[in-house]
Scaffold this motif. Structure first.
Motif, PDB file in Angstrom:
ATOM      1  N   CYS A  50       0.847  -1.188   0.000  1.00 45.80           N
ATOM      2  CA  CYS A  50       0.000   0.000   0.000  1.00 45.80           C
ATOM      3  C   CYS A  50       0.882   1.237   0.000  1.00 45.80           C
ATOM      4  O   CYS A  50       1.755   1.380   0.847  1.00 45.80           O
ATOM      5  CB  CYS A  50      -0.901  -0.012   1.234  1.00 45.80           C
ATOM      6  SG  CYS A  50      -1.897   1.474   1.375  1.00 45.80           S
ATOM      7  N   CYS A  53       0.227   3.409   3.483  1.00 44.87           N
ATOM      8  CA  CYS A  53       0.563   2.933   4.823  1.00 44.87           C
ATOM      9  C   CYS A  53       1.732   1.956   4.821  1.00 44.87           C
ATOM     10  O   CYS A  53       2.134   1.504   5.882  1.00 44.87           O
ATOM     11  CB  CYS A  53      -0.651   2.268   5.452  1.00 44.87           C
ATOM     12  SG  CYS A  53      -1.397   1.035   4.376  1.00 44.87           S
ATOM     13  N   ILE A  57      -0.441  -6.066   1.470  1.00 42.83           N
ATOM     14  CA  ILE A  57      -1.796  -6.582   1.430  1.00 42.83           C
ATOM     15  C   ILE A  57      -1.881  -7.626   0.336  1.00 42.83           C
ATOM     16  O   ILE A  57      -1.323  -7.440  -0.752  1.00 42.83           O
ATOM     17  CB  ILE A  57      -2.812  -5.443   1.143  1.00 42.83           C
ATOM     18  CG1 ILE A  57      -2.617  -4.301   2.143  1.00 42.83           C
ATOM     19  CG2 ILE A  57      -4.227  -5.947   1.166  1.00 42.83           C
ATOM     20  CD1 ILE A  57      -2.991  -2.966   1.568  1.00 42.83           C
ATOM     21  N   CYS A  65      -6.656  -0.714   5.060  1.00 41.73           N
ATOM     22  CA  CYS A  65      -5.805  -0.791   6.246  1.00 41.73           C
ATOM     23  C   CYS A  65      -6.295   0.153   7.329  1.00 41.73           C
ATOM     24  O   CYS A  65      -5.763   0.160   8.420  1.00 41.73           O
ATOM     25  CB  CYS A  65      -4.373  -0.457   5.881  1.00 41.73           C
ATOM     26  SG  CYS A  65      -4.209   1.142   5.075  1.00 41.73           S
ATOM     27  N   CYS A  70      -6.369   5.452   2.062  1.00 44.56           N
ATOM     28  CA  CYS A  70      -5.901   4.158   1.594  1.00 44.56           C
ATOM     29  C   CYS A  70      -6.654   3.764   0.334  1.00 44.56           C
ATOM     30  O   CYS A  70      -7.883   3.836   0.311  1.00 44.56           O
ATOM     31  CB  CYS A  70      -6.129   3.103   2.684  1.00 44.56           C
ATOM     32  SG  CYS A  70      -5.631   1.464   2.143  1.00 44.56           S
TER      33      CYS A  70
HETATM   34 ZN    ZN Z   1      -3.326   1.255   3.089  1.00 45.38          ZN
END
Ligand code: ZN
Length: 72
Positions: A50, A53, A57, A65, A70
């Motif tokens: 990601c 963040c 994933i 998240c 996001c």
């Molecule tokens: Zn994220």
């Protein structure tokens, strides 16, 4: 003498059942490990990071998240 024999029989029985139990748990543990390894192998190829963040994933899940911006 009889008590000694009974004690010996009890110890053997406990050891026998203990081995069976340990063997069963070990087998389940091995199956679980094999499953986890497969999941980990499958997950490595399909993991995206990601950009917001920096969390990794699984691409096919794409769970958010928690951050507001996001993209997942
Ligand atoms: Zn994220």
């Amino acid at each position: 003498m009889l008590l000694k024999f009974l004690t010996l029989a009890a110890v053997i029985a406990i050891a026998w059942y203990g081995f069976k139990l340990v063997g069963r748990i070990g087998q389940q543990h091995k199956q679980k490990l094999t499953r986890d390894e497969k999941a980990a192998r499958d997950g490595v190829a399909d993991t995206v990071q990601c950009p917001v963040c920096d969390a990794y994933i699984a691409e096919d899940i794409k769970s958010n998240c928690g951050k507001a911006d996001c993209p997942y």
